[in-house]
Design an enzyme around this catalytic site. Structure first.
Site, short mmCIF file in Angstrom:
data_model
loop_
_atom_site.label_atom_id
_atom_site.label_comp_id
_atom_site.label_asym_id
_atom_site.label_seq_id
_atom_site.Cartn_x
_atom_site.Cartn_y
_atom_site.Cartn_z
N GLU A 35 20.63 -20.56 -23.44
CA GLU A 35 20.72 -21.82 -22.70
C GLU A 35 19.75 -21.69 -21.53
O GLU A 35 19.78 -20.68 -20.81
CB GLU A 35 22.14 -22.05 -22.16
CG GLU A 35 22.25 -23.41 -21.47
CD GLU A 35 23.57 -23.64 -20.74
OE1 GLU A 35 24.34 -22.67 -20.57
OE2 GLU A 35 23.81 -24.78 -20.33
N ARG A 262 28.74 -7.34 -26.35
CA ARG A 262 27.63 -7.49 -25.41
C ARG A 262 27.38 -6.16 -24.69
O ARG A 262 28.24 -5.29 -24.64
CB ARG A 262 27.93 -8.60 -24.41
CG ARG A 262 29.19 -8.35 -23.60
CD ARG A 262 29.27 -9.14 -22.29
NE ARG A 262 28.28 -10.18 -22.16
CZ ARG A 262 28.54 -11.48 -22.32
NH1 ARG A 262 29.75 -11.87 -22.64
NH2 ARG A 262 27.60 -12.37 -22.15
N LYS A 272 25.33 -13.87 -16.01
CA LYS A 272 24.41 -14.86 -15.50
C LYS A 272 24.88 -15.41 -14.17
O LYS A 272 24.10 -15.66 -13.26
CB LYS A 272 24.32 -16.02 -16.49
CG LYS A 272 23.23 -15.90 -17.52
CD LYS A 272 23.17 -17.19 -18.32
CE LYS A 272 21.96 -17.25 -19.22
NZ LYS A 272 21.88 -18.52 -19.94
#
Length: 564
Positions: A35, A262, A272
RNA sequence: UGGGGGAUCGUCUAGCGGUAGGACGCCGGCCUUUGGAGCCGGCUACCUAGGUUCGAUUCCUAGUCCCCCAGCCA
């Protein structure tokens, strides 16, 4: 570094098996779907290496780059550009297959109309709070919204009017009609579309209706013919919804979602949100601050794409939560830089040495090896003269046990030069601080030319006062004083930031060959570590970043010694 | 007390019924004009308890612990 196939893991096994069995007609289509609301970090690099690596290693494989831009409030073109830069820098190529979910908005809308026609979706008027209440809890089933039984025609009409801009944000949503009593909360009639009267960085004001991830993502995958849609573990319980959407939309192609854990690293942050917070609160100096695990930060710090790729290949891909030690990342950058970086001499904390028996006016050019690991790197000249600087750490007036370096009465070799002996020190009468170290040099011991096999315990680096260039060197330490997993959630995580994560050494002296440096060039400063020329460096003031230190055996010995 | 996942050296990770391998790290040693690099050796692991089996890290059962999920974020 040669480009080798990535290490085996359960996802590669699945993709390879599907490819062999012809499950997807022999195709292997991956996708990396960021994104554009932030910069890429090393966690993304893991995903990039996995997806693009698979595409590279499987015959006919391809990996799309798709910007998952369904939320106009946080996305912007700066991120789109930065993400592309970073993927390219990492050494991967989407081969022209660059896509944007926002390009599918019209198709996605049509699919939604189809869902409504089928009675599989409905327009709801509940407020966000009401919807939460109706959703139930983890242990209690939800209740049907009053809108759930709305007639199809009415849903169609409302949905069209949602698109046309008739309603304010938050007034209506389109929901999937699945099961409000499902044990999987994601299946309790999830929101498919919401109204946002916000300008989208690509579609402008064309839309005020935006699809949600759980709806847009599977359909985008289906539209692109993605065979394996790889994502992280937290989406595991979204998979039934992913499958439901693809099923109900009756797309010709059905992609398969596979989840993996992850990447987490010790002593740094990877989310983020937290990285954004550091940047916005100016706790670091931008997205490319060398302390950050962002790709831009690592790059500025001096990391190579090869080292990052090798790291990603070695950490593996699995489903269990893991925190990888930063030392592993450091190992791979050392390994890479050891092979490729030229050696130079630089003194970070200088202390003056005077060679009492070296002629005042004399100087000479000494031959130095550029890289002992790479003979093709050749030789260079380093100027030598009577007054030199060495590292403060390389001299002790009262040396501890196992200290091999310079001390009164002791000998060391000056790298590429002569063996010297300390014959005395000069101190500041006020402070008692040592201002000069007096030595004599032995002219018969010139590097390379000496026949005698005189051994000294240490070789130290130096620069010549008359020739050295002043420089600033920036040293970096871990961003956090503890591992991120050890920070209690109720604490302000920023209070765990290491106040000394950046140390600017402003009185450094480097050998004159470094005058020719350029931004991004990497070196080994002998005995100190790997450094690269920072973006801030100018011809007036050279600035270097320490990428990583060399392994320091003495530091270990010293640390293990009892306090004196 | 719902659902979905996961537990193997200090840290990652392999193993797919035949007695635990690799990498990092750590500890020794060799070598060295970088206390670098390199080389050699060593270290420590199958969550627990039952069961099946000649044999279980692998299969079964029951537990334990950890992670994720109640955004109109992704």
């Amino acid at each position: 570094m040669s480009e080798q196939a990535g290490a085996s893991n359960f996802i590669r096994d699945i993709v390879a098996a599907d490819h062999t069995s012809g499950k997807h007609g022999g195709r292997a289509v991956m996708r990396f779907p960021p994104e554009p609301n932030g910069y890429l970090h090393i966690g993304h690099a893991k995903s990039i290496c996995l997806n693009f690596g698979l595409a590279r290693d499987i015959p006919g494989g391809i990996c799309h780059l798709r910007f998952d831009d369904t939320n106009p409030t946080t996305e912007n073109p700066e991120y789109v550009q930065a993400i592309q830069d970073d993927i390219r820098w990492l050494g991967f190529d989407w081969k022209g297959k660059i896509f944007f979910t926002s390009d599918y908005f019209e198709q996605l809308y049509d699919f939604a109309v189809r869902l409504i026609h089928k009675g599989e979706a409905y327009v709801d008027h509940l407020t966000a709070e009401e919807m939460r209440a109706y959703r139930g809890t983890l242990t209690q089933p939800g209740e049907n919204s009053p809108s759930r039984s709305r007639a199809i025609d009415e849903n169609l009409d409302l949905f069209q009017r949602m698109r046309s801009g008739e309603f304010a944000d938050g007034t209506y949503v389109l929901r999937a009609k699945i099961d409000m009593a499902s044990a999987n909360i994601n299946l309790r009639d999830p929101v498919l579309y919401r109204i946002r009267h916000t300008t989208h960085y690509r579609t402008g004001n064309k839309w005020c209706l935006y699809p949600a991830y759980d709806y847009a993502h599977p359909l985008s995958d289906a539209i692109e013919g993605i065979t394996h849609s790889i994502c992280t573990l937290e989406f595991e319980d979204h998979r039934p919804l992913y499958d439901w959407v693809v099923e109900q939309a009756e797309t010709p192609h059905r992609p398969q979602q596979i989840e993996f854990a992850r990447l987490n690293l010790t002593s740094t942050v990877m989310s983020k949100r937290k990285l954004l917070e550091l940047v916005e609160k100016k706790l670091v100096n931008g997205w490319d601050d060398p302390r950050l695990p962002s790709i831009k930060g690592l790059r500025r710090r001096g990391y190579t794409p090869e080292a990052i790729r090798t790291f990603c290949d070695h950490i593996g891909v699995a489903k269990r939560d893991a925190i990888v030690e930063m030392q592993l990342l450091e190992h791979f950058i050392r390994e890479d830089l050891n092979k490729r970086s030229p050696r130079v001499m630089a003194v970070l904390r200088p202390i003056k040495i005077i060679l009492d028996n070296y002629p005042d006016a004399q100087s000479e050019e000494l031959e130095a090896v550029n890289n002992p690991e790479d003979p093709s790197a050749g030789m260079r000249k380093v100027p030598f003269s009577r007054i030199l600087y060495i590292e403060q750490d390389d001299f002790r007036e009262d040396p501890p046990k196992q200290f091999f370096r310079l001390a009164p009465g002791r000998e060391v070799r000056l790298r590429y030069a002569y063996i010297i002996k300390c014959v005395g020190v000069t101190k500041d009468p006020q402070t008692g601080e040592i201002t000069e170290i007096h030595c004599t040099y032995d002219p018969t011991t010139k590097s390379g030319a000496s026949q005698e096999q005189r051994k000294v315990k240490a070789t130290i680096h130096w620069v010549s006062e008359a020739h050295a260039v002043k420089a600033e060197v920036r040293l970096y330490s871990p961003l956090l004083v503890t591992d991120p997993a050890k920070i209690p959630p109720e604490h302000d995580w920023t209070s765990y930031l290491n106040p000394n994560s950046l140390e600017r050494m402003t009185n450094c002296l480097v050998e004159p060959s470094l005058r020719q440096t350029a931004h991004g060039m990497r070196y080994q400063f002998e005995r100190l570590g790997y450094f690269c020329t920072d973006l801030d460096s100018t011809s007036d003031l050279l600035i270097f970043n320490r990428t990583v230190s060399l392994k320091d055996a003495w530091a270990k010995v010293e640390k293990a010694q009892p306090a004196r």
